[in-house]
Design an enzyme around this catalytic site. Sequence first.
Site, PDB file in Angstrom:
ATOM      1  N   CYS A 103       0.851  -1.187   0.000  1.00  0.00           N
ATOM      2  CA  CYS A 103       0.000   0.000   0.000  1.00  0.00           C
ATOM      3  C   CYS A 103       0.885   1.235   0.000  1.00  0.00           C
ATOM      4  O   CYS A 103       1.852   1.307   0.753  1.00  0.00           O
ATOM      5  CB  CYS A 103      -0.885  -0.021   1.246  1.00  0.00           C
ATOM      6  SG  CYS A 103      -2.017   1.371   1.327  1.00  0.00           S
ATOM      7  N   HIS A 145      -9.165  -3.908  -2.090  1.00  0.00           N
ATOM      8  CA  HIS A 145      -8.148  -3.129  -1.355  1.00  0.00           C
ATOM      9  C   HIS A 145      -8.477  -1.638  -1.434  1.00  0.00           C
ATOM     10  O   HIS A 145      -8.466  -0.918  -0.434  1.00  0.00           O
ATOM     11  CB  HIS A 145      -6.767  -3.418  -1.954  1.00  0.00           C
ATOM     12  CG  HIS A 145      -5.645  -2.601  -1.370  1.00  0.00           C
ATOM     13  ND1 HIS A 145      -4.583  -3.165  -0.714  1.00  0.00           N
ATOM     14  CD2 HIS A 145      -5.425  -1.246  -1.356  1.00  0.00           C
ATOM     15  CE1 HIS A 145      -3.763  -2.191  -0.304  1.00  0.00           C
ATOM     16  NE2 HIS A 145      -4.242  -1.023  -0.691  1.00  0.00           N
ATOM     17  N   GLU A 146      -8.802  -1.196  -2.651  1.00  0.00           N
ATOM     18  CA  GLU A 146      -9.024   0.228  -2.876  1.00  0.00           C
ATOM     19  C   GLU A 146     -10.303   0.705  -2.190  1.00  0.00           C
ATOM     20  O   GLU A 146     -10.328   1.772  -1.565  1.00  0.00           O
ATOM     21  CB  GLU A 146      -9.113   0.473  -4.387  1.00  0.00           C
ATOM     22  CG  GLU A 146      -8.482   1.756  -4.818  1.00  0.00           C
ATOM     23  CD  GLU A 146      -7.098   1.925  -4.234  1.00  0.00           C
ATOM     24  OE1 GLU A 146      -6.953   2.818  -3.397  1.00  0.00           O
ATOM     25  OE2 GLU A 146      -6.185   1.166  -4.587  1.00  0.00           O
ATOM     26  N   HIS A 149     -10.175   1.368   1.486  1.00  0.00           N
ATOM     27  CA  HIS A 149      -9.640   2.681   1.879  1.00  0.00           C
ATOM     28  C   HIS A 149     -10.759   3.686   2.123  1.00  0.00           C
ATOM     29  O   HIS A 149     -10.622   4.596   2.934  1.00  0.00           O
ATOM     30  CB  HIS A 149      -8.733   3.246   0.775  1.00  0.00           C
ATOM     31  CG  HIS A 149      -7.306   2.780   0.853  1.00  0.00           C
ATOM     32  ND1 HIS A 149      -6.525   2.979   1.962  1.00  0.00           N
ATOM     33  CD2 HIS A 149      -6.521   2.146  -0.052  1.00  0.00           C
ATOM     34  CE1 HIS A 149      -5.309   2.478   1.738  1.00  0.00           C
ATOM     35  NE2 HIS A 149      -5.282   1.966   0.526  1.00  0.00           N
TER      36      HIS A 149
HETATM   37 ZN    ZN Z   1      -3.629   1.010  -0.280  1.00  0.00          ZN
END
Ligand code: ZN
Length: 184
Positions: A103, A145-146, A149
Amino acid sequence: MANREIIKMGNPILRQSAVLLTKEEILAEETQNLIKEMREIMKEAEGIGLAAPQIGISKHLAIIEIAEDSKRYPEKDPTRLMIFINPQITVIDEATQGFWEGCLSVPGLRGFVKRPRKIRIDYLNENAEEISIIAEDFLATVFQHEIDHLNGILYVDKITDMTLFSYNEEYVKFHIEEGDSFEQ
Ligand code: ZN
């Protein structure tokens, strides 16, 4: 030259749930400029994805782009620039797959994370149009993953086996055979 910086783990903004955008807000110049700026920052950092909270802007907006000329991810299928606003994930296949995730907000580290292998994403694009897509395999992990966030979640929260959490150098030395890696 981008003037905003990628913020790192420990900054409380990365732990907030980002605010949703209205269609009017999406079409406003401010958001369109933000998208351009995020793309520049992502390319400069050689990432394949970036969420607005990663540059300190707590808005429900993320971009993903695996460039055709990517030297870092030559084995991955390229995607055009995809812009996700207010995305919602529905898991289609609960079976999990694992990747070594990195990341841009947690520099220098890699961790092995298992996630569902097939998902549907409902979102608005940069023209405030409603889109629904199915993603599987590597791309399904990248999207999850995105989108995490945007909900204050980092990949480190999802490492179930902490022996598979590693500095980059040690990942290359000891774990590279165990799976693909990426950074976003
Ligand atoms: Zn990330």
